[in-house]
Design an enzyme around this catalytic site. Structure first.
Site, PDB file in Angstrom:
ATOM      1  N   GLU A   1      32.977  46.019  34.419  1.00 53.75           N
ATOM      2  CA  GLU A   1      33.232  46.570  35.998  1.00 53.75           C
ATOM      3  C   GLU A   1      33.212  48.191  35.663  1.00 53.75           C
ATOM      4  O   GLU A   1      32.963  49.164  36.252  1.00 53.75           O
ATOM      5  CB  GLU A   1      34.316  45.988  36.299  1.00 53.75           C
ATOM      6  CG  GLU A   1      34.404  44.710  36.595  1.00 53.75           C
ATOM      7  CD  GLU A   1      35.967  44.287  37.363  1.00 53.75           C
ATOM      8  OE1 GLU A   1      35.674  42.919  37.809  1.00 53.75           O
ATOM      9  OE2 GLU A   1      36.271  44.158  36.134  1.00 53.75           O
TER      10      GLU A   1
ATOM     11  N   GLY B   1      36.656  44.074  43.710  1.00 55.81           N
ATOM     12  CA  GLY B   1      38.061  43.855  43.613  1.00 55.81           C
ATOM     13  C   GLY B   1      39.187  44.512  42.997  1.00 55.81           C
ATOM     14  O   GLY B   1      37.914  45.979  41.934  1.00 55.81           O
TER      15      GLY B   1
ATOM     16  N   THR C   1      32.973  41.154  40.340  1.00 58.11           N
ATOM     17  CA  THR C   1      33.707  40.139  39.982  1.00 58.11           C
ATOM     18  C   THR C   1      35.447  39.837  40.843  1.00 58.11           C
ATOM     19  O   THR C   1      35.872  40.913  40.426  1.00 58.11           O
ATOM     20  CB  THR C   1      33.815  40.497  38.868  1.00 58.11           C
ATOM     21  OG1 THR C   1      32.808  40.125  37.748  1.00 58.11           O
ATOM     22  CG2 THR C   1      34.261  38.746  38.220  1.00 58.11           C
ATOM     23  N   GLY C   2      35.074  38.458  40.467  1.00 59.53           N
ATOM     24  CA  GLY C   2      36.094  38.106  41.549  1.00 59.53           C
ATOM     25  C   GLY C   2      36.079  37.218  43.147  1.00 59.53           C
ATOM     26  O   GLY C   2      35.314  38.052  43.140  1.00 59.53           O
TER      27      GLY C   2
ATOM     28  N   LYS D   1      47.297  44.282  47.320  1.00 60.82           N
ATOM     29  CA  LYS D   1      47.068  44.488  46.156  1.00 60.82           C
ATOM     30  C   LYS D   1      47.950  45.892  46.642  1.00 60.82           C
ATOM     31  O   LYS D   1      47.467  46.632  44.838  1.00 60.82           O
ATOM     32  CB  LYS D   1      45.533  44.204  45.928  1.00 60.82           C
ATOM     33  CG  LYS D   1      44.755  43.246  45.994  1.00 60.82           C
ATOM     34  CD  LYS D   1      45.242  41.816  45.375  1.00 60.82           C
ATOM     35  CE  LYS D   1      44.502  40.681  45.479  1.00 60.82           C
ATOM     36  NZ  LYS D   1      43.043  41.024  44.504  1.00 60.82           N
TER      37      LYS D   1
ATOM     38  N   GLY E   1      40.539  43.869  35.853  1.00 56.52           N
ATOM     39  CA  GLY E   1      40.683  42.540  34.855  1.00 56.52           C
ATOM     40  C   GLY E   1      41.271  41.285  34.895  1.00 56.52           C
ATOM     41  O   GLY E   1      41.451  40.673  34.204  1.00 56.52           O
ATOM     42  N   GLY E   2      42.113  41.267  36.148  1.00 53.06           N
ATOM     43  CA  GLY E   2      42.477  39.823  36.283  1.00 53.06           C
ATOM     44  C   GLY E   2      41.612  38.816  36.434  1.00 53.06           C
ATOM     45  O   GLY E   2      41.869  37.786  35.677  1.00 53.06           O
ATOM     46  N   GLY E   3      40.291  39.134  36.018  1.00 54.84           N
ATOM     47  CA  GLY E   3      39.177  38.035  36.114  1.00 54.84           C
ATOM     48  C   GLY E   3      38.370  37.996  34.828  1.00 54.84           C
ATOM     49  O   GLY E   3      37.324  37.790  34.689  1.00 54.84           O
TER      50      GLY E   3
HETATM   51  O1  LIG Z   1      39.002  43.043  38.248  1.00 51.03           O
HETATM   52  C1  LIG Z   1      38.890  42.188  38.331  1.00 51.03           C
HETATM   53  C2  LIG Z   1      37.524  41.114  38.022  1.00 51.03           C
HETATM   54  O2  LIG Z   1      38.048  41.624  36.399  1.00 51.03           O
HETATM   55  C3  LIG Z   1      39.063  41.946  39.998  1.00 51.03           C
HETATM   56  O3  LIG Z   1      38.570  42.533  40.473  1.00 51.03           O
HETATM   57  C4  LIG Z   1      40.108  41.286  40.750  1.00 51.03           C
HETATM   58  O4  LIG Z   1      41.049  40.511  39.313  1.00 51.03           O
HETATM   59  C5  LIG Z   1      40.341  41.003  41.753  1.00 51.03           C
HETATM   60  O5  LIG Z   1      40.130  39.493  42.044  1.00 51.03           O
HETATM   61  P1  LIG Z   1      40.278  39.058  43.037  1.00 51.03           P
HETATM   62  O6  LIG Z   1      39.406  39.765  43.909  1.00 51.03           O
HETATM   63  O7  LIG Z   1      39.579  37.745  43.413  1.00 51.03           O
HETATM   64  O8  LIG Z   1      41.746  39.062  43.788  1.00 51.03           O
END
Ligand SMILES: O=C(CO)[C@H](O)[C@H](O)COP(=O)(O)O
Length: 232
Positions: A105, A84, A28-29, A123, A97-99
């Protein structure tokens, strides 16, 4: 190369690890979504894979682009997950978990023989903790759970704010209907200790520390993609 181009570069390098017939965990993301777009092109060209999405958001994109999906209950053992991350260190420890999809996940990654992380250079960190650590909690007893996390953090020498994640509609709810506290602890020198300690709090559903799950990280920068560490 802009940020999106770097994400595409990492996603394209990850796609080279995908083989015909694979059972794939799909992250996700925004970076994982670039992977889904590239994967969909391959599927349209005849590649046979079955994907297990890690969020409703990823599932919607896969359906829209024609990537075949199964549930994790239908495919409980996966060959490879590609996802991601919000942070990755040299030991392939992750913050995710940012998303808001950390629970699914982590379940999907744990059900996979291998997990490849795709990210851009921003990152990569020396020590985890620059990105607030997402902690998914049950709404029942949320105040008691918050206090327990604060006490635990203080015992481990960590301090910082726990902020309830919000969305445009109010309090953010995960696909599983839980809440997320984003913990700004700052540097986390012993991620293993924090991860184990958080797991002992009953109201904590899951946390965004992914340890011993990633096999490889593909990191894209302006000069191209590089690979970090291989566990197997
Ligand atoms: O852990 C996540 C979602 O829960 C994503 O993988 C993480 O936030 C990275 O996101 P992005 O690729 O948009 O930077």
């Amino acid at each position: 190369m802009d940020a999106r181009e770097m994400k595409i570069k990492a996603a394209a390098a990850a796609l080279e690890h995908v083989e015909d017939g694979m059972r794939l965990g799909i992250g996700t993301g925004s970076t994982a979504e670039e992977f889904v777009r590239l994967l969909a092109e391959k599927v349209a060209g005849g590649l046979k894979v079955e994907g297990v999405p890690t969020s409703e958001r990823t599932a919607r994109l896969c359906v829209e682009l024609g990537v075949p999906l199964k549930s994790l209950d239908e495919l409980p053992e996966l060959d490879l997950t590609i996802d991601g991350a919000d942070e990755v260190d040299a030991g392939l420890r992750l913050v995710k978990g940012g998303g808001g999809a950390l629970l699914r996940e982590k379940i999907v990654a744990a059900a996979s023989s291998r997990m490849i992380v795709i990210a851009d250079e921003s990152k990569v960190v020396d020590v985890l903790g620059r990105f607030p650590l997402p902690i998914e909690i049950n709404s029942f007893g949320q105040v008691a759970t918050r206090i327990a996390i604060e006490k635990l953090a203080s015992r481990l020498g960590l301090s910082g704010e726990l902020r309830m994640r919000m969305s445009d509609d109010g309090v953010f709810a995960t696909d599983g209907g839980h809440l997320i506290l984003d913990a700004s602890f700052g540097r986390i020198p012993d991620a293993e200790a924090l991860a184990s300690a958080l797991n002992t709090i009953p109201g904590v559903v899951e946390h965004g520390l992914f340890i011993n799950l990633a096999s490889l990280a593909i990191i894209a920068g302006p000069a191209g993609a590089r690979v970090m560490g291989a566990k197997n």
